[in-house]
Design a protein around this motif. Structure first.
Motif, PDB file in Angstrom:
ATOM      1  N   GLN A  59     -39.318  61.162  -8.549  1.00  0.00           N
ATOM      2  CA  GLN A  59     -39.223  60.094  -7.554  1.00  0.00           C
ATOM      3  C   GLN A  59     -38.450  60.575  -6.326  1.00  0.00           C
ATOM      4  N   THR A  60     -37.441  61.412  -6.565  1.00  0.00           N
ATOM      5  CA  THR A  60     -36.669  61.964  -5.449  1.00  0.00           C
ATOM      6  C   THR A  60     -37.543  62.840  -4.554  1.00  0.00           C
ATOM      7  N   LEU A  61     -38.501  63.541  -5.172  1.00  0.00           N
ATOM      8  CA  LEU A  61     -39.411  64.399  -4.402  1.00  0.00           C
ATOM      9  C   LEU A  61     -40.166  63.605  -3.339  1.00  0.00           C
ATOM     10  N   GLN A  66     -37.287  67.567   3.251  1.00  0.00           N
ATOM     11  CA  GLN A  66     -37.340  69.030   3.232  1.00  0.00           C
ATOM     12  C   GLN A  66     -38.413  69.529   2.279  1.00  0.00           C
ATOM     13  N   PHE A  67     -38.629  68.812   1.186  1.00  0.00           N
ATOM     14  CA  PHE A  67     -39.707  69.184   0.263  1.00  0.00           C
ATOM     15  C   PHE A  67     -41.056  69.068   0.963  1.00  0.00           C
ATOM     16  N   ARG A  68     -41.274  67.983   1.682  1.00  0.00           N
ATOM     17  CA  ARG A  68     -42.537  67.802   2.398  1.00  0.00           C
ATOM     18  C   ARG A  68     -42.698  68.853   3.486  1.00  0.00           C
ATOM     19  N   THR A  69     -41.611  69.130   4.209  1.00  0.00           N
ATOM     20  CA  THR A  69     -41.670  70.148   5.268  1.00  0.00           C
ATOM     21  C   THR A  69     -42.002  71.517   4.691  1.00  0.00           C
ATOM     22  N   SER A  70     -41.364  71.873   3.576  1.00  0.00           N
ATOM     23  CA  SER A  70     -41.612  73.171   2.936  1.00  0.00           C
ATOM     24  C   SER A  70     -43.032  73.251   2.405  1.00  0.00           C
ATOM     25  N   LEU A  71     -43.513  72.154   1.821  1.00  0.00           N
ATOM     26  CA  LEU A  71     -44.875  72.135   1.287  1.00  0.00           C
ATOM     27  C   LEU A  71     -45.902  72.274   2.405  1.00  0.00           C
ATOM     28  N   GLY A 265     -32.314  70.815 -12.593  1.00  0.00           N
ATOM     29  CA  GLY A 265     -33.265  69.783 -12.958  1.00  0.00           C
ATOM     30  C   GLY A 265     -34.237  69.477 -11.832  1.00  0.00           C
ATOM     31  N   TYR A 266     -33.700  69.303 -10.636  1.00  0.00           N
ATOM     32  CA  TYR A 266     -34.551  69.013  -9.483  1.00  0.00           C
ATOM     33  C   TYR A 266     -35.421  70.223  -9.140  1.00  0.00           C
ATOM     34  N   GLY A 267     -34.853  71.420  -9.245  1.00  0.00           N
ATOM     35  CA  GLY A 267     -35.625  72.636  -9.011  1.00  0.00           C
ATOM     36  C   GLY A 267     -36.771  72.781 -10.009  1.00  0.00           C
ATOM     37  N   SER A 268     -36.521  72.402 -11.277  1.00  0.00           N
ATOM     38  CA  SER A 268     -37.569  72.470 -12.295  1.00  0.00           C
ATOM     39  C   SER A 268     -38.686  71.473 -11.995  1.00  0.00           C
ATOM     40  N   ALA A 269     -38.331  70.293 -11.506  1.00  0.00           N
ATOM     41  CA  ALA A 269     -39.346  69.294 -11.147  1.00  0.00           C
ATOM     42  C   ALA A 269     -40.241  69.819 -10.034  1.00  0.00           C
ATOM     43  N   MET A 270     -39.653  70.470  -9.040  1.00  0.00           N
ATOM     44  CA  MET A 270     -40.449  71.045  -7.955  1.00  0.00           C
ATOM     45  C   MET A 270     -41.333  72.180  -8.471  1.00  0.00           C
ATOM     46  N   THR A 271     -40.829  72.944  -9.443  1.00  0.00           N
ATOM     47  CA  THR A 271     -41.624  74.029 -10.027  1.00  0.00           C
ATOM     48  C   THR A 271     -42.861  73.488 -10.728  1.00  0.00           C
ATOM     49  N   ILE A 272     -42.707  72.392 -11.464  1.00  0.00           N
ATOM     50  CA  ILE A 272     -43.847  71.780 -12.153  1.00  0.00           C
ATOM     51  C   ILE A 272     -44.871  71.271 -11.144  1.00  0.00           C
ATOM     52  N   VAL A 273     -44.406  70.655 -10.068  1.00  0.00           N
ATOM     53  CA  VAL A 273     -45.312  70.174  -9.021  1.00  0.00           C
ATOM     54  C   VAL A 273     -46.050  71.348  -8.381  1.00  0.00           C
ATOM     55  N   LEU A 274     -45.326  72.442  -8.124  1.00  0.00           N
ATOM     56  CA  LEU A 274     -45.951  73.638  -7.546  1.00  0.00           C
ATOM     57  C   LEU A 274     -47.023  74.193  -8.474  1.00  0.00           C
ATOM     58  N   LEU A 275     -46.759  74.216  -9.771  1.00  0.00           N
ATOM     59  CA  LEU A 275     -47.746  74.694 -10.738  1.00  0.00           C
ATOM     60  C   LEU A 275     -48.996  73.821 -10.706  1.00  0.00           C
ATOM     61  N   MET A 276     -48.821  72.501 -10.624  1.00  0.00           N
ATOM     62  CA  MET A 276     -49.966  71.589 -10.561  1.00  0.00           C
ATOM     63  C   MET A 276     -50.790  71.824  -9.295  1.00  0.00           C
ATOM     64  N   ILE A 277     -50.102  72.094  -8.186  1.00  0.00           N
ATOM     65  CA  ILE A 277     -50.793  72.377  -6.921  1.00  0.00           C
ATOM     66  C   ILE A 277     -51.633  73.641  -7.044  1.00  0.00           C
ATOM     67  N   MET A 278     -51.070  74.695  -7.644  1.00  0.00           N
ATOM     68  CA  MET A 278     -51.805  75.951  -7.804  1.00  0.00           C
ATOM     69  C   MET A 278     -53.006  75.779  -8.729  1.00  0.00           C
ATOM     70  N   LEU A 279     -52.838  75.013  -9.793  1.00  0.00           N
ATOM     71  CA  LEU A 279     -53.958  74.760 -10.702  1.00  0.00           C
ATOM     72  C   LEU A 279     -55.074  74.003  -9.979  1.00  0.00           C
ATOM     73  N   ALA A 280     -54.692  73.019  -9.167  1.00  0.00           N
ATOM     74  CA  ALA A 280     -55.689  72.241  -8.436  1.00  0.00           C
ATOM     75  C   ALA A 280     -56.432  73.104  -7.423  1.00  0.00           C
ATOM     76  N   LEU A 281     -55.688  73.957  -6.711  1.00  0.00           N
ATOM     77  CA  LEU A 281     -56.323  74.837  -5.725  1.00  0.00           C
ATOM     78  C   LEU A 281     -57.254  75.840  -6.398  1.00  0.00           C
ATOM     79  N   SER A 282     -56.824  76.408  -7.504  1.00  0.00           N
ATOM     80  CA  SER A 282     -57.653  77.379  -8.221  1.00  0.00           C
ATOM     81  C   SER A 282     -58.920  76.716  -8.759  1.00  0.00           C
ATOM     82  N   PHE A 283     -58.767  75.512  -9.307  1.00  0.00           N
ATOM     83  CA  PHE A 283     -59.932  74.792  -9.837  1.00  0.00           C
ATOM     84  C   PHE A 283     -60.914  74.462  -8.719  1.00  0.00           C
ATOM     85  N   ALA A 284     -60.384  74.012  -7.565  1.00  0.00           N
ATOM     86  CA  ALA A 284     -61.252  73.667  -6.437  1.00  0.00           C
ATOM     87  C   ALA A 284     -62.015  74.893  -5.943  1.00  0.00           C
ATOM     88  N   GLN A 285     -61.330  76.034  -5.858  1.00  0.00           N
ATOM     89  CA  GLN A 285     -61.997  77.257  -5.404  1.00  0.00           C
ATOM     90  C   GLN A 285     -63.069  77.700  -6.390  1.00  0.00           C
TER      91      GLN A 285
END
Length: 294
Positions: A59-61, A66-71, A265-285
């Motif tokens: 929810q904090t994400l 800064q998370f949105r800017t970095s993404l 904890g917050y860093g791990s949450a961002m890592t999980i989101v990043l993994l989901m993004i990579m999976l989605a991009l790979s699947f789309a490609q």
């Protein structure tokens, strides 16, 4: 009885060959993933008690600017570097796809930047881009292209294309080898048959070569996109995420959160989101590059 033992023996041997890979994946991917997933549901400081927060980190994400800017910056970098990298690799593969004098030397030259570490490349190009003694500014001034030295790492407008150019120089050779191997895997008899039927070189390329090498092209693109999304060292060394964190990639932000501010904890949450993004991009490609006839 002997046949049963022989069949069992033949079925066990392949498993033994893949066992090391399975064990390595369990140790270096599956277990860290499960640990990160577990940590993402906690407020996990370096010292002190862990506090269960459920989906609080996620929810904090949603409210983290800064998370949105970095993404967004990571996606922007990926959109710039992937076409540049792939186009350069494709051109290089076309140039060295053949048998002519010195082809091995050219292949070695084009591939050599790949074996240099990212840290070394970043430091070399940081020196090249330096506004006081960098060779790039010196050459541009001597050619009267610019009047004064450019502070290449001083803003996103100049640092982003500068780093894209550096990454293209360094990594094009890797994608080049994949595409070159794809070119050379096409049976020459196919081209001979097409030539007899009157197909021009251009028609052969677009109607024979490209459809056949589609899987290898897809592999090169997926690896390029994943590498771009995981960009970290070059920005850490060359821009340090600045100015004002405008060139902070998502991995860089995760690194700062986890190992600079010790909010695991917050860093791990961002890592999980990043993994989901990579999976989605790979699947789309994979879907986009899938052969429509299959």
């Amino acid at each position: 009885m002997k046949n049963k033992k022989g069949k069992l023996h033949r079925s066990v041997i392949p498993f033994l060959f893949i066992c090391p890979v399975i064990v390595m994946n369990l140790i270096f991917f599956c277990l860290p993933f499960l640990q990160s997933l577990s940590m993402s549901f906690f407020e996990w400081p370096l010292l002190g008690e862990k506090t269960f927060v459920g989906l609080g980190n996620y929810q904090t994400l949603l409210a983290d600017d800064q998370f949105r800017t970095s993404l967004l910056f990571t996606m922007k970098y990926t959109l710039f570097v992937t076409p540049a990298l792939f186009l350069m690799a494709f051109i290089l593969a076309l140039l060295i796809d053949g048998k002519f004098k010195g082809v091995t030397l050219f292949r070695t030259i084009y591939f050599s930047p790949v074996v240099i570490s990212m840290t070394s490349c970043s430091l070399i190009w940081l020196w090249i881009y330096n506004d006081l003694y960098g060779i790039l500014n010196y050459i541009l001034q001597k050619l009267h292209i610019i009047d004064e030295a450019i502070l290449w790492m001083g803003s996103e407008k100049t640092s982003l294309p500068a780093i894209v150019f550096m990454i293209t120089w360094k990594m094009a050779g890797f994608s080049m080898l994949i595409i070159l191997a794809a070119f050379q895997s096409v049976d020459t008899e196919v081209y001979e048959s097409a030539a007899i039927d009157g197909a021009s070189k251009a028609r052969q390329f677009f109607h024979i070569t490209l459809p056949i090498i589609r899987p290898q092209v897809g592999l090169a693109l997926i690896m390029s996109v994943i590498g771009s999304v995981l960009a970290f060292e070059q920005f850490l060394i060359m821009t340090k995420g600045g100015p004002t964190e405008t060139t902070t990639t998502l991995v860089h932000y995760i690194y700062n959160t986890s190992f600079k501010y010790y909010n695991f904890g917050y860093g791990s949450a961002m890592t999980i989101v990043l993994l989901m993004i990579m999976l989605a991009l790979s699947f789309a490609q994979m879907r986009l590059l899938k052969d429509p006839t299959e």
